[in-house]
Design a protein around this motif. Structure first.
Motif, PDB file in Angstrom:
ATOM      1  N   ALA A 171       1.052  -0.926   0.019  1.00 13.46           N
ATOM      2  CA  ALA A 171      -0.020  -0.043   0.150  1.00 13.46           C
ATOM      3  C   ALA A 171       0.970   1.066   0.108  1.00 13.46           C
ATOM      4  N   LEU A 172       1.894   1.336   0.950  1.00 11.13           N
ATOM      5  CA  LEU A 172       2.717   2.264   1.039  1.00 11.13           C
ATOM      6  C   LEU A 172       3.357   2.234  -0.370  1.00 11.13           C
ATOM      7  N   PHE A 173       3.655   1.320  -0.824  1.00 11.40           N
ATOM      8  CA  PHE A 173       4.662   2.057  -1.879  1.00 11.40           C
ATOM      9  C   PHE A 173       3.578   2.387  -3.410  1.00 11.40           C
ATOM     10  N   VAL A 174       2.513   1.922  -3.303  1.00 14.55           N
ATOM     11  CA  VAL A 174       1.453   2.555  -4.674  1.00 14.55           C
ATOM     12  C   VAL A 174       1.357   3.866  -4.138  1.00 14.55           C
ATOM     13  N   ILE A 175       0.723   4.174  -2.907  1.00 15.82           N
ATOM     14  CA  ILE A 175       0.737   5.739  -1.915  1.00 15.82           C
ATOM     15  C   ILE A 175       1.841   6.893  -2.878  1.00 15.82           C
ATOM     16  N   LEU A 176       3.252   6.453  -2.548  1.00 12.02           N
ATOM     17  CA  LEU A 176       4.026   7.037  -2.905  1.00 12.02           C
ATOM     18  C   LEU A 176       4.191   6.902  -3.893  1.00 12.02           C
ATOM     19  N   ASP A 239      17.567 -17.981   0.434  1.00 15.86           N
ATOM     20  CA  ASP A 239      18.676 -17.603   0.254  1.00 15.86           C
ATOM     21  C   ASP A 239      18.798 -16.261   0.638  1.00 15.86           C
ATOM     22  N   LEU A 240      19.286 -16.443   1.378  1.00 18.74           N
ATOM     23  CA  LEU A 240      19.814 -15.153   1.915  1.00 18.74           C
ATOM     24  C   LEU A 240      20.581 -13.679   1.280  1.00 18.74           C
ATOM     25  N   GLU A 241      21.418 -14.646   0.044  1.00 16.80           N
ATOM     26  CA  GLU A 241      21.932 -13.751  -0.444  1.00 16.80           C
ATOM     27  C   GLU A 241      21.149 -12.335  -1.891  1.00 16.80           C
ATOM     28  N   LYS A 242      20.279 -13.602  -1.619  1.00 19.76           N
ATOM     29  CA  LYS A 242      19.148 -12.609  -2.876  1.00 19.76           C
ATOM     30  C   LYS A 242      18.565 -11.277  -1.799  1.00 19.76           C
ATOM     31  N   ASP A 243      18.252 -11.940  -0.385  1.00 22.35           N
ATOM     32  CA  ASP A 243      17.523 -11.105   0.417  1.00 22.35           C
ATOM     33  C   ASP A 243      18.591  -9.943   1.060  1.00 22.35           C
ATOM     34  N   ALA A 244      19.905 -10.237   1.128  1.00 22.73           N
ATOM     35  CA  ALA A 244      20.866  -8.986   0.793  1.00 22.73           C
ATOM     36  C   ALA A 244      20.702  -7.790  -0.185  1.00 22.73           C
ATOM     37  N   PHE A 245      20.069  -8.496  -0.968  1.00 22.69           N
ATOM     38  CA  PHE A 245      20.180  -7.540  -2.738  1.00 22.69           C
ATOM     39  C   PHE A 245      18.490  -6.633  -2.282  1.00 22.69           C
ATOM     40  N   ILE A 246      18.387  -7.394  -1.765  1.00 26.24           N
ATOM     41  CA  ILE A 246      16.890  -6.606  -2.171  1.00 26.24           C
ATOM     42  C   ILE A 246      16.191  -5.755  -0.988  1.00 26.24           C
ATOM     43  N   ILE A 247      16.934  -5.814   0.115  1.00 24.22           N
ATOM     44  CA  ILE A 247      16.105  -5.108   1.022  1.00 24.22           C
ATOM     45  C   ILE A 247      16.887  -3.899   1.018  1.00 24.22           C
ATOM     46  N   PRO A 248      18.105  -3.769   0.871  1.00 25.33           N
ATOM     47  CA  PRO A 248      19.125  -1.691   0.804  1.00 25.33           C
ATOM     48  C   PRO A 248      18.409  -1.943  -0.438  1.00 25.33           C
ATOM     49  N   ALA A 249      18.187  -2.246  -2.191  1.00 29.59           N
ATOM     50  CA  ALA A 249      17.958  -2.074  -3.427  1.00 29.59           C
ATOM     51  C   ALA A 249      16.427  -1.601  -3.123  1.00 29.59           C
ATOM     52  N   LEU A 250      15.385  -2.289  -2.028  1.00 36.25           N
ATOM     53  CA  LEU A 250      14.070  -0.973  -2.346  1.00 36.25           C
ATOM     54  C   LEU A 250      14.310  -0.036  -1.262  1.00 36.25           C
ATOM     55  N   ASP A 251      14.829  -0.545  -0.062  1.00 37.16           N
ATOM     56  CA  ASP A 251      14.834   0.646   0.990  1.00 37.16           C
ATOM     57  C   ASP A 251      15.165   2.327  -0.085  1.00 37.16           C
ATOM     58  N   SER A 252      16.699   2.065  -0.917  1.00 38.98           N
ATOM     59  CA  SER A 252      17.288   2.904  -0.910  1.00 38.98           C
ATOM     60  C   SER A 252      16.054   3.797  -2.193  1.00 38.98           C
ATOM     61  N   MET A 253      15.676   3.091  -3.201  1.00 35.98           N
ATOM     62  CA  MET A 253      14.330   3.558  -4.051  1.00 35.98           C
ATOM     63  C   MET A 253      13.309   4.350  -3.141  1.00 35.98           C
ATOM     64  N   VAL A 254      12.862   4.163  -2.603  1.00 32.56           N
ATOM     65  CA  VAL A 254      11.654   4.571  -1.375  1.00 32.56           C
ATOM     66  C   VAL A 254      12.459   6.159  -1.083  1.00 32.56           C
ATOM     67  N   LEU A 304       0.114   7.414   4.741  1.00 33.94           N
ATOM     68  CA  LEU A 304       1.534   6.335   3.515  1.00 33.94           C
ATOM     69  C   LEU A 304       2.873   6.463   5.292  1.00 33.94           C
ATOM     70  N   ILE A 305       3.373   7.571   5.252  1.00 32.23           N
ATOM     71  CA  ILE A 305       3.780   7.811   6.458  1.00 32.23           C
ATOM     72  C   ILE A 305       3.933   7.281   7.576  1.00 32.23           C
ATOM     73  N   LEU A 306       2.594   7.228   8.147  1.00 33.97           N
ATOM     74  CA  LEU A 306       2.338   6.225   9.543  1.00 33.97           C
ATOM     75  C   LEU A 306       2.193   4.663   8.796  1.00 33.97           C
ATOM     76  N   PHE A 307       2.198   4.159   7.538  1.00 39.79           N
ATOM     77  CA  PHE A 307       2.499   2.761   7.901  1.00 39.79           C
ATOM     78  C   PHE A 307       3.684   2.639   7.309  1.00 39.79           C
ATOM     79  N   ALA A 308       5.016   3.433   6.882  1.00 33.72           N
ATOM     80  CA  ALA A 308       6.358   3.242   6.819  1.00 33.72           C
ATOM     81  C   ALA A 308       6.849   3.467   8.580  1.00 33.72           C
TER      82      ALA A 308
END
Ligand code: PHE
Length: 455
Positions: A171-176, A239-254, A304-308
């Motif tokens: 939901a947060l992503f769509v609103i943003l 797959d921890l390696e994949k997660d370790a890419f996805i988490i910072p990538a999505l965080d920075s994107m937001v 949105l900020i409240l959800f985050a």
């Protein structure tokens, strides 16, 4: 017994919870104002470089510790190597301190969701300052925010944290994205875009690097055992390696989309980006007011900020709560009630320091210029989290050993970046974080002065 600890029910659910921890007030409130205060593009450039180096390396390290040990942050370090529980303990302390003031800001956000409908009057700065400076109302909102967090955490891993994150994050992503499009299509948005993405490299100073480092730790929820705790509820085939890419990538994107949602609007309406912490609370209501359908966008934005904020505060609370469960054998409910009460009380101090207690300064660091609120922020972002990150890197590299850590990671992953990760965790990350920590504490200046006098 291990079963009682709880487990994620799906990979998607875990990812949403982990991204939910990372994406929070750090991305939507702090990142835009820090970028605004520290030269825009220059700050963003340093930030991205540090995320690439630190994010992948440390998230992977923390998750592997957690999954291996199957314990809370304190128990995990101690289980892998006797006597090292203090590293996790330090993290638990950081989480505890962060949530105490984080929840106060979460309360402000709640207030602004309500005010989107009732209006904030003509003078936005006055409204904000009067509200946060008053003694009663912000504490009530802080209490409600803390209560919401406690309610979710008390329902456990799969039934509480995971369930909430699976709804909140998408939901947060769509609103943003909707708000960013609105902001980017305003007349005069270009000036804001330029300010945000055009790095002026001459503006990269030690202060900018220190601010970016603190922000990387804060925004990625690093250095305090969150990924250790969340990792402890994972199964071996993840797959921890994949997660370790996805988490910072999505965080920075937001964070970057948030910059695009906020700064162009700030410029388009002729405001200054260097407002500091009040940026989203003072400038944005004015921006929304001058926009068609502003009330709607304003409500959406603060929801949105409240959800985050909520999906981050639950991770902060989970670190302390799981400590109570694993170490003192408390039930989840007792642990939640105990820690919530303590954090609520410290938060009262943080809230009052915006008004009644604003003259009360904490003497211990930087010559005593911080009130309780700023102290909690500075001591965690700039000192405790980087220190926790440094210690966790040293722990994995030299105490546990990269051989065993790699074995743990390879349980569910081909680990393509094994060699690079080993170099990063053994040398690059410890040296880099150590140097920046030295300059944060002012020791770097003293050392270079000393060397200059010597020669
Ligand atoms: N990462 C969260 C944010 O960006 C805050 C946070 C910090 C959460 C540290 C957990 C641990 O808002």
């Amino acid at each position: 017994m291990e079963e009682n600890r709880g487990k994620w029910s799906s990979r998607f659910g875990f990812l949403m919870a982990a991204v939910g921890s990372a994406v929070g007030l750090g991305n939507l409130w702090k990142f835009p104002y820090l970028a605004g205060e520290n030269g825009g593009g220059a700050f963003v450039a340093v930030y991205i470089v540090l995320v690439v180096i630190l994010g992948f390396t440390l998230i992977l390290a923390e998750m592997s510790i957690g999954r291996r040990a199957n314990k809370d942050a304190y128990g995990a370090y101690g289980k892998i190597k006797k006597g090292f529980g203090f590293i996790g303990g330090l993290g638990i302390l950081s989480g505890f301190l962060i949530l105490s003031y984080y929840s106060v800001v979460g309360g402000w956000v709640l207030k602004y969701v309500v005010s989107s409908f009732t209006g904030v009057g003509a003078d936005k700065a006055l409204f904000f300052n009067e509200f946060v400076g008053s003694s009663f109302e912000p504490i009530i909102y802080h209490l409600i925010f803390m209560g919401l967090t406690a309610l979710i955490v008390s329902r456990g891993i799969a039934g509480g944290i995971e369930k909430a994150s699976k709804v909140l994050m998408p939901a947060l992503f769509v609103i943003l994205v909707v708000i960013a499009i609105r902001s980017l299509t305003l007349d005069g948005a270009m000036a804001g875009i330029n300010y945000f993405i055009r790095p002026n490299f001459s503006e990269i100073t030690v202060k900018v690097v220190v601010a970016a480092l603190g922000q990387v730790f804060f925004s990625l929820s690093l250095g305090m055992g969150i990924m250790v705790t969340y990792g402890s509820y994972l199964s071996k085939d993840e797959d921890l390696e994949k997660d370790a890419f996805i988490i910072p990538a999505l965080d920075s994107m937001v964070a970057i989309i948030a910059g695009f949602a906020i700064l162009p609007a700030v410029f388009a309406f002729g405001f200054e980006p260097t407002q500091g912490p009040g940026l989203i609370f003072i400038t944005l209501p004015a921006v929304f007011e001058s926009m068609p359908l502003g009330m709607l966008f304003s409500a959406l934005f603060f929801i949105l900020i409240l959800f985050a904020a909520l999906s981050s505060s639950i991770s902060l609370m989970e670190v302390t709560v799981s400590f109570g469960i694993d170490q003192f054998k408390w039930s989840r409910k007792v642990s939640v009630i105990f820690f919530t009460s303590l954090m609520f009380i410290i938060g009262i101090g943080a809230s009052l320091s915006m008004g009644l207690w604003s003259d009360f300064l904490i003497p211990w660091i930087d010559g005593g210029r911080y009130n309780i609120f700023d102290f909690l922020d500075v001591i965690t972002s700039y000192y405790l989290l980087p220190l926790g990150g440094l210690l966790s890197a040293i722990f994995v590299a030299y105490v546990w050993g990269t051989k065993d850590a790699v074995k743990e990671i390879k349980e569910g992953s081909t680990f393509k970046f094994e060699k690079i990760w080993i170099i990063l965790i053994k040398f690059v990350v410890p040296v880099l974080v150590f140097i920046i920590l030295l300059s944060t504490t002012g020791l770097l200046d003293k050392i270079s002065e000393f060397l200059q006098n010597l020669f």
